[in-house]
Design a protein around this motif. Structure first.
Motif, short mmCIF file in Angstrom:
data_model
loop_
_atom_site.label_atom_id
_atom_site.label_comp_id
_atom_site.label_asym_id
_atom_site.label_seq_id
_atom_site.Cartn_x
_atom_site.Cartn_y
_atom_site.Cartn_z
N UNK A 120 54.93 104.03 58.39
CA UNK A 120 55.60 103.27 59.61
C UNK A 120 55.14 101.83 59.69
N UNK A 121 53.80 101.44 59.61
CA UNK A 121 53.10 100.09 59.77
C UNK A 121 53.65 99.32 58.42
N UNK A 124 56.88 98.24 58.90
CA UNK A 124 57.17 97.09 59.86
C UNK A 124 56.79 95.80 59.15
N UNK A 125 55.63 96.08 58.53
CA UNK A 125 55.28 94.72 57.83
C UNK A 125 56.02 94.12 56.67
N UNK A 126 56.77 94.93 56.03
CA UNK A 126 57.86 94.53 54.72
C UNK A 126 59.19 94.07 55.67
N UNK A 127 59.48 94.62 56.72
CA UNK A 127 60.37 94.40 57.60
C UNK A 127 60.32 93.10 58.08
N UNK A 128 59.14 92.90 58.50
CA UNK A 128 59.01 91.50 58.95
C UNK A 128 59.03 90.44 57.88
N UNK A 129 58.45 90.71 56.74
CA UNK A 129 58.45 89.64 55.54
C UNK A 129 60.00 89.43 55.24
N UNK A 131 62.79 89.87 57.04
CA UNK A 131 63.37 89.49 58.25
C UNK A 131 64.33 88.37 58.22
N UNK A 133 66.01 86.14 59.48
CA UNK A 133 65.99 84.84 60.25
C UNK A 133 64.76 84.26 60.16
N UNK A 134 63.63 85.03 60.27
CA UNK A 134 62.19 84.42 60.32
C UNK A 134 61.33 84.59 59.18
N UNK A 135 61.69 85.76 58.33
CA UNK A 135 60.93 86.20 57.15
C UNK A 135 60.80 85.25 55.82
N UNK A 136 59.71 85.41 55.27
CA UNK A 136 59.32 84.53 54.39
C UNK A 136 60.15 84.61 53.12
N UNK A 235 62.34 105.26 59.59
CA UNK A 235 62.68 105.29 60.98
C UNK A 235 62.59 103.72 61.64
N UNK A 236 61.15 103.09 60.92
CA UNK A 236 60.70 101.95 61.82
C UNK A 236 61.46 100.66 61.33
#
Lengths: 294, 280
Positions: A120-121, A124-129, A131, A133-136, A235-236
Motif C-alpha cells: 500500500x505504501x 502511495x509513493x508511485x501514485x504521488x510521483x 500525480x 498535477x504535482x508529480x515529477x 486500493x490505495x
C-alpha cells in the motif's frame, strides 16, 4: 510422510500441543472458507430479505458477465506485466552484482530493502510521483509530449500499478537470482571463456539454462504475488478504476462483497480464487520436490 | 570474474548505480516532499532538493496527525502497528513451534489428518476469503480490538512448515540421548529443541514482523475506531480526502516505512536465510 524413528509416548500431550494452531485454523480458516463455499451457492434478493439456494448459478453468471471477464483479462495483463518487469530488472541487477567481488555486499544491501515496504505504501509513493498535477514524472513526460493521466486513461493507470508492484518485488527476485547464480560452478564459465565464448554467449548458453529452475520458481511466486498481495497497491491508488481498467480479481471480490453487497457473487469469486491458488501451490510443490532431487 | 576488462567493470558499476537509483528514487521523493511547506507542493512540480520544514512536518504528524481526516496522531498509529506486528509474530512463532514439535516427535491418532488440516492453509491469503472471515470476526465481537487485528492472521502454516523441515534434520541421537537421560518431552523441547532453533526463530521473526507491520486490507476492514488505526492503513485514509496534504502524508510514509526497513538492514543475513528456507 516421514517421521522420526523414535518418538515420545504421549496420549494427550500431542493434542494439547496442536490445539492452539488447530483451533485458530478451524475458526479463522476452515469456517470462513466453508462459509464462502456455502454462500457461493446462495442468492440474496435485492433487499437482503430472502436467500434462495441457486446451485452453481452464481458461477455460471460470472462467466457470462462482461465485468468479470474483463477483470480476468486485467489480472492477466497485470500479473504478466509485473512478473516480466520485476524479473528482468532483477536478473540484470543480480548478474551484474554477481561479477563484483568487493562491492557485492554493499550493492546487495542497497537493493534488498524495498521488500520491507508495504504494498500500500509502494502504491502511495508511485501514485504521488505520477500525480498528474504535482508529480515529477508527468512533468518530464509532458516535455516529450505525452499527457500522463492515470485518472482518465486506463492504460496509464495499469502502468502505474505495474510499476508499483514490480518495484516492490525486485528485491525478492534479486535475492533468489543471486543465490541461483552463486550456485553455478565457476569452472564451467571459466572453461567456456578459455574456449573463447564472449560474456553474452556464456550468459545465454550456460548461465541462463542453469537458472531455469530459479526462474520457474520465481515465476510462480510472482504470479501469486501479483494476483493476491497487491490488493493494497490497487486500493490505495486507482481503486480498480478508471472504468474498471485496474479491477483485478482480488479487488473485485472486495468491491462486489463490501461495496456492492453482492455476497453470493463475491463468495463465488472467492471460491474461484481459492481454486487458482491451490492449483498454483500444487505446481510449486511438485516443482520443489523435483528440485530437491537435482 | 573470469577475465579483467576495465570497461566491462565500468559498465557493470554504471548499471548497478542506475538500478540502485531507480530503487531509491520513490523514497527520495517522499523524503523531499516531507520537508516542504504546505503550499510548496501545490505550486506545480515538486522540488528536487529537501526543504526546510522537515522537523516541523514530522513533529506535527507525530503529535497531532491530519486532524480533519479524523486520523489519529502518527505516533499512536505506529504504536498500534507495532503491537499488531508483534502479536502476529509471537503468536505465529509460538503456535507453530508447538505444533511442529507435536507432528515430528509424536505418533498419535489422526496425526495425518491434523497435518493436512494445518497445511491446507499454507498459501491461501486472507484477501481471498476476506468477507466470510470478516463475518466470523464480527460474530465473535472482535471488531476494533487487537485480538481481532492479529489472531485471524496467525492462522497460516508457513512457520509450521519451516520448523517441521528443520526438526526433521535434527539427528535422532539427540532424542535418544535425551531419553536415556530421562528427559520428558517438554524438557527436551525447552532444553534441546529451542536452543537449536534460535537462528531459525530469529530469521522467521524478521519476516513475520514485516508481514504483520505491512498488513493493509485486514486492519482497514475491521477497525472503524481511530484508536486502532495502523499506520499503513491510516495513510490511505489521509490520501483519500479532498485535498490531500502531501507534505504531511509523505512524512507519515517515511515513518511507516522506516521500522521494517531498519529491521531488514540490521538483520539482513537472518532475513535472507529465512526467506530462502521458507520458499525452497
Amino acid at each position: 510422510m516421514q517421521t522420526k524413528r523414535m518418538t515420545f509416548p504421549g496420549r494427550f500431550l500431542p493434542y494439547a500441543l496442536l490445539a492452539p494452531q488447530v483451533i485458530v485454523t478451524l475458526i479463522f480458516f476452515i469456517w470462513p472458507a466453508g462459509q464462502a463455499l456455502y454462500q457461493s451457492l446462495l442468492r440474496e434478493d435485492a433487499f437482503g430479505l430472502r436467500t434462495t439456494f441457486v446451485g452453481l448459478e452464481n458461477f455460471a453468471r460470472l462467466f457470462r458477465d462482461g465485468a468479470y471477464l474483463n477483470s480476468l483479462s486485467v489480472t492477466v495483463v497485470f500479473a504478466v506485466g509485473t512478473t516480466l518487469l520485476s524479473m528482468s530488472v532483477a536478473l540484470l541487477l543480480a548478474s551484474t552484482v554477481n561479477r563484483m567481488i568487493r562491492s557485492r555486499s554493499t550493492y546487495t544491501t542497497l537493493l534488498v530493502w524495498p521488500y520491507a515496504i508495504a504494498p500500500a505504501i509502494a502504491g502511495v509513493l508511485w501514485w504521488f510521483i505520477f500525480n498528474p498535477s504535482i508529480g515529477i514524472v508527468p512533468y518530464i513526460l509532458d516535455m516529450v509530449g505525452y499527457q500522463w493521466n492515470h485518472r482518465t486513461s486506463g492504460a496509464d493507470a495499469m502502468m502505474l500499478v505495474i510499476f508499483a508492484a514490480a518495484w516492490k518485488q525486485i528485491s525478492y527476485n534479486f535475492l533468489f537470482f543471486l543465490a541461483g547464480l552463486q550456485s553455478i560452478p565457476q569452472s564451467l564459465i571459466e572453461a567456456a571463456a578459455i574456449d573463447g565464448a564472449s560474456p553474452m554467449k556464456r550468459f545465454w548458453t550456460i548461465v541462463f539454462p542453469l537458472l531455469t529452475p530459479t526462474t520457474f520458481f520465481l515465476m510462480v511466486v510472482n504470479v501469486v504475488y501479483a494476483m493476491f498481495d497487491t490488493f493494497g497497491i490497487i486500493h490505495a491508488t486507482t481503486q480498480g478504476g478508471p472504468a474498471q481498467a485496474t479491477n483485478t480479481l482480488v479487488y473485485k471480490v472486495y468491491a462486489d462483497g463490501f461495496v456492492g453487497l453482492n455476497l453470493g457473487s463475491s463468495a463465488a469469486q472467492s471460491v474461484i480464487l481459492m481454486a487458482i491458488v491451490v492449483a498454483l501451490t500444487v505446481v510449486q510443490f511438485r516443482f520443489i520436490e523435483r528440485r530437491v532431487n537435482y | 570474474m573470469v577475465e579483467n576488462r576495465p570497461w566491462a567493470n565500468f559498465f557493470a558499476h554504471l548499471t548497478l548505480m542506475i538500478g540502485v537509483a531507480v530503487v531509491v528514487f520513490p523514497v527520495y521523493v517522499a523524503l523531499v516532499a516531507s520537508t516542504q511547506a504546505p503550499g510548496d507542493l501545490l505550486r506545480g512540480t515538486l522540488p528536487m532538493l529537501p526543504g526546510a520544514h522537515g522537523i516541523e512536518n514530522f513533529t506535527r504528524m507525530w503529535q497531532s496527525g491530519v486532524s480533519n481526516a479524523g486520523a489519529p496522531p502518527a505516533g499512536m498509529m505506529l504504536w498500534n502497528s507495532f503491537v499488531m506486528a508483534m502479536a502476529i509474530t509471537i503468536g505465529k512463532l509460538s503456535i507453530s513451534l508447538l505444533s511442529a514439535f507435536a507432528i515430528v516427535y509424536f505418533r498419535f491418532r489422526f496425526r495425518m489428518f491434523f497435518f493436512w488440516l494445518i497445511f491446507i492453509t499454507l498459501m491461501l491469503p486472507v484477501e481471498v476469503r476476506i468477507i466470510p472471515t470478516f463475518q466470523v470476526v464480527a460474530d465473535l465481537n472482535m471488531l476494533n480490538s487487537f485480538a481481532g487485528l492479529s489472531i485471524p492472521l496467525i492462522a497460516s502454516a508457513t512457520a509450521t512448515f519451516l520448523f517441521r523441515q528443520f526438526f526433521m534434520t535434527i539427528p535422532e541421537e539427540m532424542l535418544e540421548a535425551a531419553r536415556v537421560d530421562g528427559a520428558g518431552p517438554l524438557k527436551f523441547f525447552k532444553d534441546i529443541l529451542m536452543p537449536l532453533s534460535v537462528t531459525n526463530i530469529a530469521a522467521l521473526f524478521v519476516i513475520m514482523f514485516i508481514y504483520g507491520w505491512n498488513q493493509y486490507l485486514w486492519p482497514l476492514l475491521i477497525t472503524t475506531d481511530p484508536d486502532y488505526y495502523t499506520i499503513v492503513m491510516g495513510i490511505q485514509r489521509m490520501t483519500s480526502e479532498e485535498n490531500p496534504q502531501w507534505h504531511l502524508i509523505m512524512a507519515a510514509v517515511v515513518m511507516a516505512a522506516l521500522p521494517p526497513v531498519l529491521v531488514i538492514l540490521f538483520m539482513q543475513r537472518l532475513f535472507v536465510k529465512g526467506l530462502t528456507e521458507t520458499e525452497k
